[in-house]
Design an enzyme around this catalytic site. Structure first.
Site, PDB file in Angstrom:
ATOM      1  N   LYS A  98      -1.720  14.397 -11.106  1.00 35.10           N
ATOM      2  CA  LYS A  98      -0.410  14.555 -11.784  1.00 35.10           C
ATOM      3  C   LYS A  98      -0.507  14.417 -13.444  1.00 35.10           C
ATOM      4  O   LYS A  98      -1.143  13.585 -13.860  1.00 35.10           O
ATOM      5  CB  LYS A  98       0.402  13.543 -11.217  1.00 35.10           C
ATOM      6  CG  LYS A  98       1.937  13.428 -11.709  1.00 35.10           C
ATOM      7  CD  LYS A  98       2.752  12.343 -11.012  1.00 35.10           C
ATOM      8  CE  LYS A  98       4.164  12.295 -11.190  1.00 35.10           C
ATOM      9  NZ  LYS A  98       4.985  11.057 -10.607  1.00 35.10           N
ATOM     10  N   CYS A 128       6.038  16.253  -8.366  1.00 35.44           N
ATOM     11  CA  CYS A 128       7.417  15.281  -8.838  1.00 35.44           C
ATOM     12  C   CYS A 128       7.827  15.719 -10.226  1.00 35.44           C
ATOM     13  O   CYS A 128       8.344  16.710 -10.465  1.00 35.44           O
ATOM     14  CB  CYS A 128       7.033  13.881  -8.606  1.00 35.44           C
ATOM     15  SG  CYS A 128       8.777  13.133  -8.502  1.00 35.44           S
ATOM     16  N   GLU A 152       4.790  13.320  -1.952  1.00 31.30           N
ATOM     17  CA  GLU A 152       4.048  12.459  -2.771  1.00 31.30           C
ATOM     18  C   GLU A 152       4.324  10.717  -2.458  1.00 31.30           C
ATOM     19  O   GLU A 152       5.170  10.413  -1.639  1.00 31.30           O
ATOM     20  CB  GLU A 152       4.781  12.471  -4.268  1.00 31.30           C
ATOM     21  CG  GLU A 152       4.023  11.638  -5.059  1.00 31.30           C
ATOM     22  CD  GLU A 152       4.752  11.567  -6.696  1.00 31.30           C
ATOM     23  OE1 GLU A 152       4.261  11.316  -7.629  1.00 31.30           O
ATOM     24  OE2 GLU A 152       6.110  11.807  -6.551  1.00 31.30           O
TER      25      GLU A 152
END
Length: 570
Positions: free
Chosen positions: A185, A220, A95
């Protein structure tokens, strides 16, 4: 296996077939061998494994926005086009290691089947990566900052006043360089909430490969939430997960490799995790994991390091019969001083301060105790053997810890619902010293080693839950499943009796415990106005732009007309 051919190879094969049709067979076999011998192997759906790579990557930090992207892209392409990747089926980058807020790009909708290498309507770095994926004939996963046009006054649910929404996005390119999957995300980290938008409902992003594996992917901080991470596994039955991350490691339970391996183990899925590398800023730790078999390849670093990790990954249906690569474990030898990490910056988990804990005696050798937090209880059986005394060396103190409740958070960002039983290391006798390591300036000695360590607890059964081993040594690496510890689950009607048992002596433990996440449903405002705030991240529907309604058009036209007339008469 079968071969992936370059254009040159395909032309040679075409010529060979034409010659064969004409009856020319001289040197045919030799030419065919030369042709195929220079090609690369790819996995078939019938193969028990596939070849995967993840990259720990040092992103450029100093320079103008465009120069940073040029630097990052050059080094990313060098890895893609290196000899080391020639037999890979899939390659994953971390990322936040390519572009930045000043260099956002449009990303095509996967439904459109666009190959940016052929349709140059996108920023040059996306086009270059599409071409590189096609050239090397591999699946490529790269994280980017995406921009999407929207109309602030349209009939759209949400749109940033600037007319552009910003997403932290995974892009998946297939062997032809085609965009086949895109994930935005869902769970932002800290100041991302001020600059990045989210969809109204987390995406469940998946794609199926030509080697017979369907992957899900997320980013993440998403790993700590039920939607979409756990949802992919438990509701969509996805067995292989791709995970670009820029993780901030935290003691004692959430350092990068520790969390990745624990999550893959608990869900019994393959996990391809690629992390950015800035150890002084808490970022490092990448790996390839095969569920309950443990890690196939993993690394964490004290200095910024770009490294390609490669592994043959067993497909889920073959994992039960898969033999892990043979490694010879060293014979245990008690040592006062062993290698340890000191340069990696680490956050402290302040949740520790609300746990029920008990400080163990500095020279304890045997513990057989139950420790409870409210009605949740943990059983501990511990034995230690003395290595030696050394007045010039400091040694870690240890505490038993038990907790079950909702007073906790994930890294002070979001509310959490956790239960745990653990032994944690502390640099002193006070609770506030737990969750730290000794600095490099302090000489640390292993005055005892653990010869027995067993922890048990009754954890509530729930669909929205994850129960995993959480272990860590002084090199900030977890212990190896099935080698260093065993894990047992015994189910009753309402609980699971989990037992974590040390199976090899250990000298330098920092964490040894059972950690569970019951996926809090509490909404957090992240220091943004809970009623209305134009800076609040935009929660968007999946559609990019909806047309103006006639009423919207009338309103805007009326405003323009009024302003125009007022200007004329003034």
């Amino acid at each position: 296996m079968h071969y992936k051919f370059s254009l040159k190879d395909e032309m040679i094969l075409t010529v060979i077939m034409a010659l064969k049709a004409e009856g020319v067979t001289v040197l045919l076999g030799f030419v065919l061998i030369l042709c195929i011998g220079s090609s690369e192997e790819v996995s078939l759906p019938s193969d028990p494994t596939y070849n995967a790579g993840v990259v720990e990557f040092v992103p450029a930090k100093v320079g103008m926005p465009k120069d940073l992207v040029i630097d990052n892209l050059k080094r990313i392409k060098a890895i893609i086009e290196s000899e080391a990747t020639k037999d890979l089926d899939i390659l994953v980058f971390p990322e936040y290691i390519l572009n930045n807020m000043d260099m956002k790009t449009y990303i095509p909708d996967p439904k459109d089947g666009i190959v940016p290498c052929e349709v140059t309507n996108y920023d040059w770095f996306l086009t270059e990566l599409s071409c590189a994926a096609r050239s090397r004939q591999l699946y490529l996963v790269v994280n980017m900052l995406e921009k999407e046009f929207c109309l602030p006054f349209a009939n759209q649910r949400k749109c940033h006043p600037s007319g552009y929404n910003t997403f932290n996005t995974n892009v998946v390119l297939d062997r032809q360089g085609r965009v086949i999957s895109r994930y935005r995300k869902s769970h932002l980290f800290r100041y991302e909430w001020y600059s990045t938008d989210i969809l109204e409902t987390p995406q469940l992003a998946t794609f199926t490969t030509d080697f017979g594996v369907t992957f899900g992917h997320f980013i993440c901080f998403d790993m700590l939430y039920y939607e979409p991470a756990e949802q992919l596994v438990k509701e969509k039955n996805v067995t292989d997960i791709i995970y670009p991350t820029h993780w901030f490691s935290e003691l004692p339970f959430l350092t990068a490799v520790q969390n990745q391996e624990g999550w893959a183990f608990a869900n019994d899925v393959n996990l391809l995790a690629a992390d950015a590398s800035y150890p002084s800023q808490q970022n490092t730790g990448s790996g390839i994991y095969a569920g309950r078999l443990g890690r196939l390849s993993a690394a964490i670093f004290q200095e910024p390091t770009t490294k390609l990790l490669i592994a043959q990954v067993p497909k889920s249906e073959y994992r039960s019969s898969y033999q892990m690569p043979t490694t010879i474990e060293p014979v245990f030898m008690p040592q006062l001083v062993t290698p340890r990490f000191t340069k990696l910056d680490l956050q402290r988990d302040y949740n520790v301060d609300v746990f029920t804990t008990k400080l163990l005696e500095e020279n304890f050798t045997t513990v057989n105790e139950m420790l409870c937090h409210r009605s949740f209880c943990c059983d501990f059986q511990i034995e230690r053997q003395k290595i030696g005394d050394s007045p010039s060396h400091q040694a870690y103190r240890f505490r038993l810890a038990a907790y079950s409740g909702t007073e906790t958070t994930f890294q002070r960002v979001s509310s959490s619902n956790q239960s745990l039983c653990a032994v944690i290391a502390c640099t002193g006798s006070d609770l506030y010293t737990c969750g730290y390591i000794f600095p490099e300036s302090v000489a640390v000695g292993n005055k005892y080693y653990f010869s027995k360590l067993q922890i048990s607890g009754d954890f509530v059964k729930a669909k929205r839950s994850l129960i995993m081993p959480s272990t860590l040594n002084a090199n900030i690496m977890p212990l190896k499943p099935n080698v260093d510890f065993t894990w047992q689950e015994v189910e009753s009607s309402k609980t699971k009796r989990i037992t974590l048992n040390l199976s090899r002596p250990q000298m330098d433990l920092l964490t040894f415990g059972i950690w569970s996440n019951y996926y809090s449903t509490v909404d957090n405002t992240h220091n943004l106005d809970s009623i209305v705030n134009l800076k609040q991240p935009i929660a968007l529907t999946s559609s990019a732009v909806t047309p103006f309604s006639f009423k919207s058009f009338q309103i805007i036209f009326s405003i323009i007309l009024i302003v125009s007339l007022k200007t004329q008469f003034n």
